[in-house]
Write a protein that holds these residues in place. Structure first.
Motif, PDB file in Angstrom:
ATOM      1  N   ASP A  14      -8.501   1.320   4.992  1.00  0.00           N
ATOM      2  CA  ASP A  14      -7.403   0.542   5.237  1.00  0.00           C
ATOM      3  C   ASP A  14      -6.524   1.640   6.161  1.00  0.00           C
ATOM      4  N   ASN A  17      -7.622   1.786   9.631  1.00  0.00           N
ATOM      5  CA  ASN A  17      -7.813   0.215  10.242  1.00  0.00           C
ATOM      6  C   ASN A  17      -8.994  -0.098  10.397  1.00  0.00           C
ATOM      7  N   TRP A  49      -7.645  -9.436   5.053  1.00  0.00           N
ATOM      8  CA  TRP A  49      -7.387  -8.144   5.412  1.00  0.00           C
ATOM      9  C   TRP A  49      -6.810  -7.858   6.784  1.00  0.00           C
ATOM     10  N   LYS A  53      -2.820  -7.110   7.734  1.00  0.00           N
ATOM     11  CA  LYS A  53      -2.735  -5.688   8.586  1.00  0.00           C
ATOM     12  C   LYS A  53      -2.046  -6.035   9.896  1.00  0.00           C
ATOM     13  N   LYS A  57       1.431  -4.480   9.103  1.00  0.00           N
ATOM     14  CA  LYS A  57       0.987  -3.156   9.644  1.00  0.00           C
ATOM     15  C   LYS A  57       1.394  -2.056   8.245  1.00  0.00           C
ATOM     16  N   SER A  59       0.676   0.636   5.171  1.00  0.00           N
ATOM     17  CA  SER A  59      -0.248   1.665   4.611  1.00  0.00           C
ATOM     18  C   SER A  59      -0.255   1.995   3.171  1.00  0.00           C
TER      19      SER A  59
END
Length: 107
Positions: A14, A17, A49, A53, A57, A59
């Protein structure tokens, strides 16, 4: 903090990316529950996913692990483009022999 390899693989992928590696950390018939939706299987999990993402965006930074009988729940600081960021989120993982079989994301 030491996470089981499939969970660490997911977190690392993850962070890079790397959608293919994220998907590879799950069993082919795994189930993900997030934001009131359920995703079953590699294709649906990959779509979940990538969509998350792109939208957030985000983390993930795990900071504590809660272990229950068959569930491992890392608590993580999640930062991204969403209201309330950063937020503490629980990721409830169930593991098979070498992959994630279920994940429930709980704010």
């Amino acid at each position: 903090m030491k996470l089981p390899p499939p969970i660490q693989d997911y977190i690392d992928a993850d962070g890079r990316n790397d959608g293919a590696a994220v998907i590879a950390s799950f069993a082919p018939d795994a189930v993900v529950k997030d934001e009131g939706q359920t995703y079953v299987g590699s294709i649906a999990i990959g779509t979940w996913w990538r969509t998350s993402k792109f939208a957030y965006k985000h983390s993930i930074e795990p900071f504590e692990i809660i272990e229950k009988s068959d569930v491992i729940e890392p608590l993580a600081k999640v930062m991204g483009q969403f209201p309330g960021s950063p937020a503490t989120i629980t990721f409830a993982f169930e593991l098979g022999s070498s992959r994630i079989t279920a994940l429930e994301v709980n704010p």
